[in-house]
Design an enzyme around this catalytic site. Structure first.
Site, PDB file in Angstrom:
ATOM      1  N   CYS A 195      -8.263 -40.870  23.273  1.00  0.00           N
ATOM      2  CA  CYS A 195      -7.797 -41.772  22.200  1.00  0.00           C
ATOM      3  C   CYS A 195      -6.562 -41.214  21.498  1.00  0.00           C
ATOM      4  CB  CYS A 195      -8.926 -42.017  21.204  1.00  0.00           C
ATOM      5  SG  CYS A 195     -10.317 -42.906  21.919  1.00  0.00           S
ATOM      6  N   TYR A 205      -0.717 -23.495  33.567  1.00  0.00           N
ATOM      7  CA  TYR A 205      -0.753 -24.088  32.228  1.00  0.00           C
ATOM      8  C   TYR A 205      -1.391 -25.472  32.228  1.00  0.00           C
ATOM      9  CZ  TYR A 205       2.294 -20.171  31.387  1.00  0.00           C
ATOM     10  OH  TYR A 205       2.800 -18.894  31.320  1.00  0.00           O
ATOM     11  N   ARG A 211       0.350 -30.439  29.663  1.00  0.00           N
ATOM     12  CA  ARG A 211       1.793 -30.235  29.684  1.00  0.00           C
ATOM     13  C   ARG A 211       2.605 -31.507  29.369  1.00  0.00           C
ATOM     14  NH1 ARG A 211       4.451 -29.114  33.624  1.00  0.00           N
ATOM     15  NH2 ARG A 211       5.977 -27.733  32.603  1.00  0.00           N
ATOM     16  N   GLU A 264       6.443  -9.578  34.849  1.00  0.00           N
ATOM     17  CA  GLU A 264       5.210 -10.302  34.542  1.00  0.00           C
ATOM     18  C   GLU A 264       5.344 -11.777  34.902  1.00  0.00           C
ATOM     19  OE1 GLU A 264       6.035  -9.003  30.850  1.00  0.00           O
ATOM     20  OE2 GLU A 264       5.306  -6.980  31.242  1.00  0.00           O
ATOM     21  N   GLY A 294       4.220 -15.490  36.062  1.00  0.00           N
ATOM     22  CA  GLY A 294       2.997 -16.284  35.936  1.00  0.00           C
ATOM     23  C   GLY A 294       3.130 -17.594  36.680  1.00  0.00           C
ATOM     24  N   GLY A 350       9.148 -15.683  33.779  1.00  0.00           N
ATOM     25  CA  GLY A 350       9.882 -16.874  33.388  1.00  0.00           C
ATOM     26  C   GLY A 350      10.526 -17.667  34.497  1.00  0.00           C
TER      27      GLY A 350
END
Length: 425
Positions: A351, A379, A320, A281, A283, A244
């Site tokens: 569109c 992401y 994002r 963990e 990322g 995080g």
């Protein structure tokens, strides 16, 4: 000069380079949209965690949902990381990348019986379990296979990570984990089930966290539980604090990973848990600032209320902004003299009115220029789609002055291959 949040990105002779590779020739050779990643930036981000864990019993499992390109997975595996997965597909990618099964952690709220079976058959290190119902199903699957599943229960500590609500995971209203006040009862239930071995406790409170206090608060609440669980006769081999940690998108100032963990270990030591195995963990903090997305300006469209720079990257390439109203810096690859800058919304060709990459950006651009969307390593490609039947972009990994294609550009034939034309059936 280097750019904020992009340690390996710099201007040289008015052209943008990633490490020692000029980006403009890559765009010309491989086309756009194009993702380019810095190996050096990823390894430097990992090194900060490794410094923070020096001398400790720790396992860093890269959260591959951030970016699951095989070349990136292999880079982290070869650097000593395990992998954190959230699906059966990610499990197969982890194995293809050479991750030892015992260094794979299986997270996620909705594991299927088939996914559990495959993970048990290959002997993964641990399941991070998120509900009592999942414990019951995993027990049934494991006993049916004659295997024992090592489990760590994810506890929801009800701590506000002070981040976007869509990426907050540690509050009572989130779908993740077991409520803090239910955790001890759930641990007792897990310890009573056949086919399960309780080995740890897990906590993950959100993503893009830029302050220390949420981590410190969550650690206190988790350690309170560790004490209560072990007093109940259930030993815990490891404590998993998730990931995080945020990155710099727009002048954000998250703590360096080494600094964060020095403070967290100080708290662990003070409470008597400093020698316990720690699993994390990360990322986004490993890959986010390592990548850029290159996109060509197709048209400039002036208007009374807004000016638009229409580019060939879109919300299917960079989801994002559309999903979170997220900010990415956008800069030209090459500086031009004698032109006048204007304020544009940078938008794609999809569109949807939500198809924008950046709003109100002061840019000196013309059609044919190539822009770099910064901090695009996490992401973006992992969430990319074929909306409007658009092919997913190619990916390049640079190291020093070398650039390698690590994913070729998709074709329409790739998209159609799995579909059935009923007139031909």
């Amino acid at each position: 000069m280097t750019l904020p949040g992009q340690p390996q990105l710099h201007l040289r002779d008015q052209s943008l380079y990633l490490e020692d590779v000029p980006l403009a020739p890559l765009a010309r050779e491989h086309g756009t949209p194009l993702f380019v990643y810095s190996e050096g930036a990823m390894l430097a981000a990992l090194a900060s965690y490794q410094r923070g864990f020096e001398g400790r019993d720790a396992l860093i499992c890269y959260a591959m949902k951030a970016n699951a390109n095989l070349a990136i997975l292999k880079l982290f595996v070869n650097a000593g990381c395990g992998l954190d997965i959230v699906s059966g597909g990610e499990l197969e990618r982890a194995l293809a990348a050479g991750a030892p099964p015992e260094r794979i952690i299986f997270s996620g709220v909705g594991k299927t019986r088939a996914e559990m079976t495959r993970a048990l058959e290959i002997g993964i290190g641990c399941f991070n379990v998120e509900s009592e119902a999942e414990l019951d199903v995993l027990s049934t699957v494991a006993t049916g296979l004659g295997r024992t599943a090592s489990v760590s229960i994810r506890v929801n500590p009800d701590v506000d990570a002070q981040t976007h609500p869509y990426i907050s995971t540690g509050l009572k209203g989130n779908k993740f984990g077991i409520a803090h006040d239910r955790a001890l009862d759930v641990y007792r239930h897990a310890a009573s089930l056949p086919g399960l071995k309780v080995v740890g406790i897990d906590c993950h409170i959100g993503s893009q966290i830029t302050q220390l206090s949420p981590y410190l608060d969550a650690m206190d609440r988790v350690l309170d539980l560790v004490n209560a669980i072990e007093d109940a006769g259930i030993p815990l081999h490891h404590i998993d604090f998730g990931g995080g940690l945020g990155i710099d998108y727009k002048g954000d100032t998250p703590p360096e990973a080494a600094t964060l963990w020095q403070q967290l270990f100080a708290k662990l030591d003070a409470r008597g848990y400093g020698d316990r195995r720690i699993v994390i963990e990360p990322g986004r903090s490993l890959v986010g600032n390592a990548g850029v997305c290159l996109t060509e300006v197709l048209y400039l469209k002036p208007g009374e209320a807004k000016n638009f720079a229409i580019v060939d990257a879109a919300m299917n390439d960079l989801p994002r902004p559309a999903m979170y109203e997220a900010f990415h810096q956008i800069v030209p690859l090459e500086a031009r003299d004698g032109r006048t800058a204007a304020t544009y919304d940078v938008v794609g060709p999809v569109c949807e009115s939500g198809d924008w990459l950046g709003r109100d950006r002061l840019l000196d651009v013309e059609p044919g220029d190539v822009l770099a969307v910064l901090s695009a390593g996490a992401y973006c490609m992992s969430m990319a789609s074929n909306y409007n039947s658009r092919p997913r972009a190619a990916e390049i990994l640079v190291s020093g002055n070398a650039a390698r294609v690590v994913r070729r550009r998709e074709t329409i034939e790739d998209q159609l291959r799995a579909e059935q034309d009923l007139s031909q059936a």
